[in-house]
Enzyme design. Sequence first.
Site, PDB file in Angstrom:
ATOM      1  N   LYS A 185       1.192  -1.115  -0.226  1.00 46.29           N
ATOM      2  CA  LYS A 185       0.228   0.185   0.011  1.00 46.29           C
ATOM      3  C   LYS A 185       0.576   1.304   0.083  1.00 46.29           C
ATOM      4  CE  LYS A 185      -2.917   3.223   1.420  1.00 46.29           C
ATOM      5  NZ  LYS A 185      -2.097   4.878   1.014  1.00 46.29           N
TER       6      LYS A 185
ATOM      7  N   GLY B  59       4.786   3.486  10.470  1.00 48.03           N
ATOM      8  CA  GLY B  59       3.683   4.711  10.405  1.00 48.03           C
ATOM      9  C   GLY B  59       2.820   4.797  11.988  1.00 48.03           C
ATOM     10  N   SER B  60       2.485   6.361  11.887  1.00 47.74           N
ATOM     11  CA  SER B  60       2.331   6.271  12.639  1.00 47.74           C
ATOM     12  C   SER B  60       1.287   5.511  13.855  1.00 47.74           C
ATOM     13  CB  SER B  60       1.043   7.983  12.750  1.00 47.74           C
ATOM     14  OG  SER B  60      -0.142   6.641  12.486  1.00 47.74           O
TER      15      SER B  60
ATOM     16  N   GLN C 287      -1.822   5.778  15.718  1.00 44.29           N
ATOM     17  CA  GLN C 287      -2.880   5.625  15.232  1.00 44.29           C
ATOM     18  C   GLN C 287      -3.481   4.975  13.961  1.00 44.29           C
ATOM     19  OE1 GLN C 287      -0.952   8.243  14.993  1.00 44.29           O
ATOM     20  NE2 GLN C 287      -1.663   9.856  17.205  1.00 44.29           N
ATOM     21  N   GLY C 288      -2.742   4.808  12.876  1.00 48.82           N
ATOM     22  CA  GLY C 288      -2.463   4.027  11.631  1.00 48.82           C
ATOM     23  C   GLY C 288      -2.025   2.361  12.048  1.00 48.82           C
ATOM     24  N   GLY C 289      -0.948   2.471  12.986  1.00 50.17           N
ATOM     25  CA  GLY C 289      -0.710   0.912  13.492  1.00 50.17           C
ATOM     26  C   GLY C 289      -1.477   0.593  14.067  1.00 50.17           C
TER      27      GLY C 289
ATOM     28  N   GLU D 272       5.092  -1.178  13.451  1.00 52.37           N
ATOM     29  CA  GLU D 272       6.214  -0.289  13.963  1.00 52.37           C
ATOM     30  C   GLU D 272       5.680   1.146  13.921  1.00 52.37           C
ATOM     31  OE1 GLU D 272       8.964  -0.731  15.441  1.00 52.37           O
ATOM     32  OE2 GLU D 272       9.164  -3.166  14.974  1.00 52.37           O
TER      33      GLU D 272
ATOM     34  N   CYS E   3      11.332   8.352  13.829  1.00 50.16           N
ATOM     35  CA  CYS E   3      11.291   7.471  14.564  1.00 50.16           C
ATOM     36  C   CYS E   3      12.215   6.973  16.427  1.00 50.16           C
ATOM     37  CB  CYS E   3      10.325   6.068  14.107  1.00 50.16           C
ATOM     38  SG  CYS E   3      11.235   5.134  13.143  1.00 50.16           S
TER      39      CYS E   3
ATOM     40  N   GLU F 165       4.198  11.383  21.412  1.00 49.74           N
ATOM     41  CA  GLU F 165       5.314  11.808  20.280  1.00 49.74           C
ATOM     42  C   GLU F 165       5.617  13.245  19.539  1.00 49.74           C
ATOM     43  OE1 GLU F 165       5.166   9.373  16.533  1.00 49.74           O
ATOM     44  OE2 GLU F 165       7.525   9.908  16.754  1.00 49.74           O
TER      45      GLU F 165
HETATM   46  P1  NAP Z   1       1.112   7.052   8.829  1.00 47.31           P
HETATM   47  O1  NAP Z   1      -0.177   8.136   9.023  1.00 47.31           O
HETATM   48  O2  NAP Z   1       0.921   6.022   9.550  1.00 47.31           O
HETATM   49  O3  NAP Z   1       0.529   6.853   8.161  1.00 47.31           O
HETATM   50  C1  NAP Z   1       1.446   4.705   6.993  1.00 47.31           C
HETATM   51  C2  NAP Z   1       0.618   4.613   6.237  1.00 47.31           C
HETATM   52  O4  NAP Z   1      -0.535   3.648   6.454  1.00 47.31           O
HETATM   53  C3  NAP Z   1       0.143   4.683   4.384  1.00 47.31           C
HETATM   54  O5  NAP Z   1       0.113   4.366   3.314  1.00 47.31           O
HETATM   55  C4  NAP Z   1      -1.257   5.750   5.701  1.00 47.31           C
HETATM   56  O6  NAP Z   1      -2.362   5.736   4.077  1.00 47.31           O
HETATM   57  C5  NAP Z   1      -1.518   4.424   6.178  1.00 47.31           C
HETATM   58  N1  NAP Z   1      -3.034   4.549   6.803  1.00 47.31           N
HETATM   59  C6  NAP Z   1      -2.850   5.525   8.786  1.00 47.31           C
HETATM   60  N2  NAP Z   1      -4.056   5.466   8.664  1.00 47.31           N
HETATM   61  C7  NAP Z   1      -5.011   4.339   8.049  1.00 47.31           C
HETATM   62  C8  NAP Z   1      -5.980   3.823   8.750  1.00 47.31           C
HETATM   63  N3  NAP Z   1      -6.514   3.819   9.661  1.00 47.31           N
HETATM   64  N4  NAP Z   1      -6.390   2.583   7.846  1.00 47.31           N
HETATM   65  C9  NAP Z   1      -5.488   2.386   7.048  1.00 47.31           C
HETATM   66  N5  NAP Z   1      -4.566   2.750   6.525  1.00 47.31           N
HETATM   67  C10 NAP Z   1      -3.834   3.784   7.513  1.00 47.31           C
HETATM   68  O7  NAP Z   1       2.245   7.507   8.673  1.00 47.31           O
HETATM   69  P2  NAP Z   1       3.166   8.273   8.143  1.00 47.31           P
HETATM   70  O8  NAP Z   1       2.279   9.312   7.783  1.00 47.31           O
HETATM   71  O9  NAP Z   1       4.208   7.693   8.328  1.00 47.31           O
HETATM   72  O10 NAP Z   1       2.896   9.696   9.746  1.00 47.31           O
HETATM   73  C11 NAP Z   1       4.908   9.293  10.268  1.00 47.31           C
HETATM   74  C12 NAP Z   1       4.600   8.651  11.855  1.00 47.31           C
HETATM   75  O11 NAP Z   1       5.602   7.293  11.344  1.00 47.31           O
HETATM   76  C13 NAP Z   1       5.231   8.887  13.276  1.00 47.31           C
HETATM   77  O12 NAP Z   1       4.668   9.095  13.718  1.00 47.31           O
HETATM   78  C14 NAP Z   1       6.548   8.349  12.998  1.00 47.31           C
HETATM   79  O13 NAP Z   1       6.653   8.263  14.109  1.00 47.31           O
HETATM   80  C15 NAP Z   1       6.443   7.002  12.821  1.00 47.31           C
HETATM   81  N6  NAP Z   1       7.142   6.122  11.759  1.00 47.31           N
HETATM   82  C16 NAP Z   1       7.782   5.239  12.560  1.00 47.31           C
HETATM   83  C17 NAP Z   1       8.661   4.294  12.504  1.00 47.31           C
HETATM   84  C18 NAP Z   1       9.324   3.055  12.926  1.00 47.31           C
HETATM   85  O14 NAP Z   1      10.111   2.586  13.027  1.00 47.31           O
HETATM   86  N7  NAP Z   1       8.210   2.786  14.214  1.00 47.31           N
HETATM   87  C19 NAP Z   1       9.821   4.784  10.744  1.00 47.31           C
HETATM   88  C20 NAP Z   1       8.947   5.514  10.428  1.00 47.31           C
HETATM   89  C21 NAP Z   1       7.574   6.579  10.819  1.00 47.31           C
HETATM   90  P3  NAP Z   1      -3.411   6.241   4.631  1.00 47.31           P
HETATM   91  O15 NAP Z   1      -3.518   7.594   4.843  1.00 47.31           O
HETATM   92  O16 NAP Z   1      -3.769   6.599   2.690  1.00 47.31           O
HETATM   93  O17 NAP Z   1      -4.336   5.225   4.830  1.00 47.31           O
END
Ligand code: NAP
Length: 529
Positions: free
Chosen positions: A183, A240-241, A243-245, A264, A301, A393
């Site tokens: 995705k 990612g975030s 909330q998303g995870g 993650e 992150c 964060e």
């Molecule tokens: P994100 O907003 O969670 O998006 C990541 C992916 O998930 C996107 O493809 C997004 O696409 C999808 N998504 C998000 N919420 C969703 C939901 N409720 N249902 C289905 N799909 C969903 O993350 P981001 O844009 O990369 O934002 C940065 C965040 O990632 C920061 O908080 C950072 O700390 C974290 N991060 C963590 C790591 C790690 O290794 N732990 C690494 C990098 C980043 P859609 O919006 O199209 O749904």
Amino acid sequence: MTAGKSSIAGEWQAAGTSYFHSVDPRTRKAGETRFYSATAQEIDAAVRAAADAFAATRLFPASTLADFLDTSAEEIEAAADSLVVTADAETALGSVRLTGELARTTGQLRAFSALLREGSHVAAVIDTALPQRTPLPRPDVRRMLLPLGPVAVFSASNFPFAFSTAGGDSAAALAAGCPVVVKGHPGHPATSERFAHAINAAVSACGFPPGFFSLLQGDGHDVGRRLVEHPLLEAVGFTGSLQGGRALHDLAAQRPRPIPVFAEMGSINPVVITAAALAERGAEIVQGLAASATLGAGQFCTNPGLVLLPESEEARTFIADYRDAMLGIEAGILLNAAVESGLTRSVGRSASLEGVRSHTRENANRTDGFCYPHTVLETDAATFLENPDLQEEHFGPVTLFVACSGDEELDRVLRSLAGQLTGSIHCGSEEGESLQPLLDTLRERVGRLIWNGYPTGVEVTAAMQHGGPWPATNAAGTTSVGTNAIRRFLRPVAWQDVPDELLPEALRNGNPLGILRQVNSDFTREPIA
Ligand code: NAP
């Protein structure tokens, strides 16, 4: 030319009507290309093709998968210049950072290839039969790891290469022999498209079934949700975030047949600085910490978002020097509007709490792009302990300092922390052993302990642990960086009393693959007599 389509088993398709654009973070202007979000039929086709591909790839020898990973790395390198230019236009991360990230991405693919050629990733364990054992004979039991099946990979915004289309999660799943449906992140769709071309070329060159890799473009959560709900999917890799995870973790658990999600998520990466460290190396730590906290505009992150130090005159001087260092560095461009508004919200909330002081300086040079000024927040341990929201964060160039009155208060703050990817300790040269209790407390909260160093910069090696207790991840027993990341997409199976000729090669008596196995407790490459 960018097509703006999804790649489904090697075919570029865009049957839908819903589209989005990538946005230049330096100007906030949308590009012209329309990227069409994948339709329900396209998502279904991608996962079905992946399931069909798995029927073949699950039986591929490790060397065949290794050839594919090496070819993928070569295809990516052949497109390196255009990948860096495209990703820079979509993320503003700059060509130096992106060139380094590209090398990390191909390095990851080759690290998995080397692991496959060595062969012991299947973790073969053999306990031979003990027919004379009393009161009951012991059967012959042999165990190894097998691929799970089709995996969905969610790309992160802040690593358009290393945690995206052909990044760590994809590399680990493909190395395991699992077909991948990515995705794509809506923040860098043209970059994802170019990567898909490279992986598709490797699929063709190696004669793999085309469903081994697909890319679904999408903006909004529908594409990701449908993908995770697909009955033929077996696992999810997410970076990612929180909330998303969390949303995808819950969705996968609610399926009629739940599947694992390896997510993650966020982390504030506590850094403890002792009084002796302040006295011996204060000025040096100011520079190192500020460089780490502003790297990539703080969008890591592993960004050091929380610093714990003693309540003292030296600490106050340290914070003042740090503020000068942070506010003296020009603010970088942020990835997108969501990161910018998220920072405004989260820092605003923290700064408005009673007992929290905020220091910030607007940067006049950066008004056109997405931007947030470098910000230093300060509070005391009592305020931190009373306000769990301060553990949220701040995804950007923001550092929160917490002053602790002594070891006991520091201990309470550390014990209050949610799970973290990393924890760092800066100490004086004579302090070593006396800090064992501190190290032991910190290790309960983190995936990686760092001694006199900074958390940004994650080595991709077999020993690396990039994970941690909730909410850093939802699966603290796994890592998403390093070759052990493959374990997430493998599952153990045991064979009991199965004849040698019916066993996988890795478990046969003769050890035809020559791999390291645990035979009756001993690690050996020798055949079984
Ligand atoms: P994100 O907003 O969670 O998006 C990541 C992916 O998930 C996107 O493809 C997004 O696409 C999808 N998504 C998000 N919420 C969703 C939901 N409720 N249902 C289905 N799909 C969903 O993350 P981001 O844009 O990369 O934002 C940065 C965040 O990632 C920061 O908080 C950072 O700390 C974290 N991060 C963590 C790591 C790690 O290794 N732990 C690494 C990098 C980043 P859609 O919006 O199209 O749904």
